[in-house]
Enzyme design. Sequence first.
Site, PDB file in Angstrom:
ATOM      1  N   HIS A 170       0.823  -1.216   0.000  1.00 40.30           N
ATOM      2  CA  HIS A 170       0.000   0.000   0.000  1.00 40.30           C
ATOM      3  C   HIS A 170       0.859   1.269   0.000  1.00 40.30           C
ATOM      4  O   HIS A 170       2.030   1.257   0.402  1.00 40.30           O
ATOM      5  CB  HIS A 170      -0.935   0.011   1.202  1.00 40.30           C
ATOM      6  CG  HIS A 170      -0.209   0.102   2.518  1.00 40.30           C
ATOM      7  ND1 HIS A 170       0.279   1.276   3.032  1.00 40.30           N
ATOM      8  CD2 HIS A 170       0.119  -0.862   3.419  1.00 40.30           C
ATOM      9  CE1 HIS A 170       0.874   1.058   4.179  1.00 40.30           C
ATOM     10  NE2 HIS A 170       0.795  -0.234   4.441  1.00 40.30           N
ATOM     11  N   GLU A 188      -2.650  -6.929   7.523  1.00 34.91           N
ATOM     12  CA  GLU A 188      -1.316  -6.837   8.117  1.00 34.91           C
ATOM     13  C   GLU A 188      -1.275  -7.544   9.470  1.00 34.91           C
ATOM     14  O   GLU A 188      -2.305  -7.742  10.140  1.00 34.91           O
ATOM     15  CB  GLU A 188      -0.917  -5.361   8.273  1.00 34.91           C
ATOM     16  CG  GLU A 188       0.475  -5.104   8.867  1.00 34.91           C
ATOM     17  CD  GLU A 188       1.624  -5.716   8.066  1.00 34.91           C
ATOM     18  OE1 GLU A 188       1.629  -6.961   7.897  1.00 34.91           O
ATOM     19  OE2 GLU A 188       2.520  -4.964   7.650  1.00 34.91           O
TER      20      GLU A 188
END
Length: 203
Positions: A9, A86
């Site tokens: 990201h 994550e």
Amino acid sequence: MTTFYFVRHGETMVNRAQCFNGGGTNSTLTEAGQAAAKRLGSLLADQSFDALLTSPLTRAVETMDAIVSQTNQSQPAIMVVDDLKEMALGDWEGQPGASLTNHPQYENYFHHPELFDAKQIHAESYQAVLERGMLAIKTAQTAYPDGDVLVVAHGIILLFVINTLLGIPFEEIRSQKMVANASLSVLKSNGTQFEKVVWNKTV
């Protein structure tokens, strides 16, 4: 063979502040992070994908949306995959890295994943992160054996998944360099082994 396009990201304010940005920190992209994701989308403008897989966290979804907005090809619907989230960092979520250097698990977290005791900080273990990340990739590989798959996820999970695919032993993975925000790494599989085609490319 499956070709995976792995993207980390774009930058968030938590990244910029050098704080821990785990699965429990749902930050958005900075303007710079949005711009970098769009540049990556322009790089992939002529690439058509068979699957678009993203972590459910906002920073990953925003990155995927920015990339897809720049492509010229008709793309499939974006699939949100919880297993690409994550690593959950428990007590360390959002905390400045510099404030935790004396913690007894700090050295293990950064250098010895096999010794890291996640329970001490109410976090997720590296083993658990790798297991669910590999499940997501193996599921995609089975579903798209000759496909091109775009995966948008995060630093730690990509570090462990990609290096495991490349044959790096678990205890050595933390010594490998983490890919940059809004970077592209392409791995191609023949069904059993993976090879690097592009590595940590930013634009």
